[in-house]
Design a protein around this motif. Structure first.
Motif, mmCIF file in Angstrom:
data_model
loop_
_atom_site.group_PDB
_atom_site.id
_atom_site.type_symbol
_atom_site.label_atom_id
_atom_site.label_comp_id
_atom_site.label_asym_id
_atom_site.label_seq_id
_atom_site.Cartn_x
_atom_site.Cartn_y
_atom_site.Cartn_z
ATOM 1 N N UNK A 103 6.860 -4.828 -1.177
ATOM 2 C CA UNK A 103 6.161 -3.713 -0.539
ATOM 3 C C UNK A 103 4.667 -3.968 -0.449
ATOM 4 N N UNK A 104 4.097 -4.495 -1.504
ATOM 5 C CA UNK A 104 2.665 -4.830 -1.531
ATOM 6 C C UNK A 104 2.364 -5.923 -0.511
ATOM 7 N N UNK A 105 3.194 -6.956 -0.444
ATOM 8 C CA UNK A 105 2.967 -8.058 0.496
ATOM 9 C C UNK A 105 3.046 -7.568 1.944
ATOM 10 N N UNK A 106 3.992 -6.704 2.227
ATOM 11 C CA UNK A 106 4.127 -6.174 3.590
ATOM 12 C C UNK A 106 2.958 -5.277 3.937
ATOM 13 N N UNK A 107 2.522 -4.440 3.000
ATOM 14 C CA UNK A 107 1.369 -3.566 3.237
ATOM 15 C C UNK A 107 0.122 -4.377 3.547
#
Length: 110
Positions: A103-107
């Motif tokens: 989720x952090x990488x996509x954000x």
């Protein structure tokens, strides 16, 4: 989405390391030669827009060690082997961490 690829590769390797730690003695299976423990591998690849991580072993005893076995095997030997879970507990630990990391990488990528 290089960040998501990197995140998935890192998480898959971390999962393999945890499975190997769990397969290093009780409550997981005991180490005799170390071959089973070292047989755990990860592979990460893309299937279109989807990133797929596969973690597993090609060792024939993997399923039996994880889930146990009661009965007669294919050559007539009788077993009453209890389960020594090592993959399930590792997935339970790393599943939420993986989701958070992805989720952090996509954000960041958006």
């Amino acid at each position: 989405m290089a960040a998501a690829d990197t995140s998935m590769r890192h998480s898959a390797k971390a999962l393999v390391a945890q499975v190997q730690r769990n397969a290093s003695g009780r409550p997981g299976p005991r180490v005799i030669t170390g071959r089973y423990r070292s047989s755990w591998q990860s592979d990460v690849h893309r299937a279109g827009p989807v990133i797929v991580a596969e973690v597993g072993t090609n060792a024939p005893q993997g399923r039996r060690l994880e889930f146990g076995f009661v009965g007669v095997d294919s050559i007539g030997r009788h077993y009453n082997q209890p389960p020594f879970p090592h993959l399930g507990p590792a997935v339970g630990t790393f599943g939420p961490l993986l989701m958070r990391e992805l989720g952090t990488a996509i954000s960041r990528a958006l």
